[in-house]
Design a protein around this motif. Sequence first.
Motif, PDB file in Angstrom:
ATOM      1  N   SER A  18       0.945  -1.215  -0.080  1.00 54.52           N
ATOM      2  CA  SER A  18      -0.165  -0.200   0.275  1.00 54.52           C
ATOM      3  C   SER A  18       0.599   1.873  -0.003  1.00 54.52           C
ATOM      4  N   LYS A  19       1.335   1.160   1.182  1.00 56.13           N
ATOM      5  CA  LYS A  19       2.444   2.590   1.252  1.00 56.13           C
ATOM      6  C   LYS A  19       3.622   2.938  -0.407  1.00 56.13           C
ATOM      7  N   GLN A  20       3.880   2.272  -0.905  1.00 56.86           N
ATOM      8  CA  GLN A  20       5.104   2.382  -1.842  1.00 56.86           C
ATOM      9  C   GLN A  20       3.517   1.835  -3.084  1.00 56.86           C
ATOM     10  N   PHE A  21       2.626   1.795  -3.323  1.00 56.00           N
ATOM     11  CA  PHE A  21       1.403   1.988  -4.506  1.00 56.00           C
ATOM     12  C   PHE A  21       1.289   3.449  -4.807  1.00 56.00           C
ATOM     13  N   TRP A  22       1.027   3.674  -3.319  1.00 56.44           N
ATOM     14  CA  TRP A  22       0.587   5.065  -3.128  1.00 56.44           C
ATOM     15  C   TRP A  22       1.176   6.473  -3.348  1.00 56.44           C
ATOM     16  N   LYS A  23       2.795   6.019  -3.101  1.00 57.92           N
ATOM     17  CA  LYS A  23       3.836   6.771  -3.097  1.00 57.92           C
ATOM     18  C   LYS A  23       4.295   6.789  -4.735  1.00 57.92           C
ATOM     19  N   TYR A  24       3.524   6.630  -5.809  1.00 64.95           N
ATOM     20  CA  TYR A  24       3.653   6.652  -6.789  1.00 64.95           C
ATOM     21  C   TYR A  24       2.719   6.740  -8.077  1.00 64.95           C
ATOM     22  N   HIS A  25       1.384   6.117  -7.638  1.00 66.00           N
ATOM     23  CA  HIS A  25       0.033   5.883  -8.278  1.00 66.00           C
ATOM     24  C   HIS A  25      -1.463   7.098  -7.173  1.00 66.00           C
ATOM     25  N   ASN A  26      -1.906   6.553  -8.533  1.00 69.78           N
ATOM     26  CA  ASN A  26      -3.213   7.490  -7.667  1.00 69.78           C
ATOM     27  C   ASN A  26      -4.219   6.846  -7.760  1.00 69.78           C
ATOM     28  N   GLU A  27      -5.117   7.806  -7.607  1.00 67.58           N
ATOM     29  CA  GLU A  27      -7.156   6.393  -7.578  1.00 67.58           C
ATOM     30  C   GLU A  27      -7.491   5.685  -8.953  1.00 67.58           C
ATOM     31  N   SER A  28      -6.738   6.219 -10.141  1.00 70.78           N
ATOM     32  CA  SER A  28      -7.458   6.658 -11.604  1.00 70.78           C
ATOM     33  C   SER A  28      -6.341   5.245 -11.927  1.00 70.78           C
ATOM     34  N   VAL A  29      -5.287   4.710 -11.544  1.00 69.65           N
ATOM     35  CA  VAL A  29      -4.889   4.302 -11.407  1.00 69.65           C
ATOM     36  C   VAL A  29      -5.098   2.621 -11.317  1.00 69.65           C
ATOM     37  N   LEU A  30      -5.558   2.679  -9.749  1.00 73.06           N
ATOM     38  CA  LEU A  30      -6.039   1.367  -8.683  1.00 73.06           C
ATOM     39  C   LEU A  30      -7.250   1.245  -9.996  1.00 73.06           C
ATOM     40  N   LYS A  31      -8.020   1.647  -9.798  1.00 68.70           N
ATOM     41  CA  LYS A  31      -9.078   1.782 -10.470  1.00 68.70           C
ATOM     42  C   LYS A  31      -9.230   1.187 -12.457  1.00 68.70           C
ATOM     43  N   LYS A  32      -8.465   1.017 -13.005  1.00 65.45           N
ATOM     44  CA  LYS A  32      -7.827   0.890 -14.179  1.00 65.45           C
ATOM     45  C   LYS A  32      -7.519  -0.709 -14.073  1.00 65.45           C
ATOM     46  N   TYR A  33      -7.184  -0.948 -13.259  1.00 63.97           N
ATOM     47  CA  TYR A  33      -6.778  -2.534 -13.267  1.00 63.97           C
ATOM     48  C   TYR A  33      -7.276  -2.957 -12.051  1.00 63.97           C
ATOM     49  N   GLN A  34      -7.935  -2.557 -11.134  1.00 66.69           N
ATOM     50  CA  GLN A  34      -8.455  -3.467  -9.808  1.00 66.69           C
ATOM     51  C   GLN A  34      -9.133  -4.310 -10.576  1.00 66.69           C
ATOM     52  N   GLY A  35     -10.275  -4.426 -11.632  1.00 72.03           N
ATOM     53  CA  GLY A  35     -11.149  -5.824 -11.794  1.00 72.03           C
ATOM     54  C   GLY A  35     -10.194  -6.653 -12.804  1.00 72.03           C
ATOM     55  N   LYS A  36      -9.261  -6.466 -13.067  1.00 74.19           N
ATOM     56  CA  LYS A  36      -8.484  -7.092 -14.307  1.00 74.19           C
ATOM     57  C   LYS A  36      -7.268  -8.219 -12.679  1.00 74.19           C
ATOM     58  N   LEU A  37      -6.451  -7.033 -11.651  1.00 77.21           N
ATOM     59  CA  LEU A  37      -5.901  -7.330 -11.000  1.00 77.21           C
ATOM     60  C   LEU A  37      -6.465  -8.222  -9.524  1.00 77.21           C
ATOM     61  N   LYS A  38      -7.833  -7.450  -9.249  1.00 73.12           N
ATOM     62  CA  LYS A  38      -8.235  -7.900  -8.354  1.00 73.12           C
ATOM     63  C   LYS A  38      -8.699  -9.727  -7.632  1.00 73.12           C
ATOM     64  N   ILE A  39      -8.334 -10.396  -6.670  1.00 71.37           N
ATOM     65  CA  ILE A  39      -8.635 -11.721  -6.344  1.00 71.37           C
ATOM     66  C   ILE A  39      -9.527 -11.875  -5.434  1.00 71.37           C
TER      67      ILE A  39
END
Length: 84
Positions: free
Chosen positions: A54-75
């Motif tokens: 989480s810490k590393q992700f939010w340091k370099y990404h914003n919520e739009s990146v998470l939304k873009k890939y969430q459907g494909k990668l979240k298990i």
Amino acid sequence: MADTFTTKDVASHNTVESGLYIIIDNDVYSLAGFVDEHPGGAKILKRVGGKDASKQFWKYHNESVLKKYQGKLKIGTIKEEAKL
């Protein structure tokens, strides 16, 4: 997709061969099929495999990146673990 995982489950998937799971804000993502597509390179994903990133992700990404890939990668999600 209603799978729940413990942090121990996620930790056992810390390589591409084992699925390369990471946790972001209590959600579990499988990145084995995404490693070669990651714009920041495979090395960083392999470094956080099996961990809460989480810490590393939010340091370099914003919520739009998470939304873009969430459907494909979240298990799944992290299961609440009993406190001793």
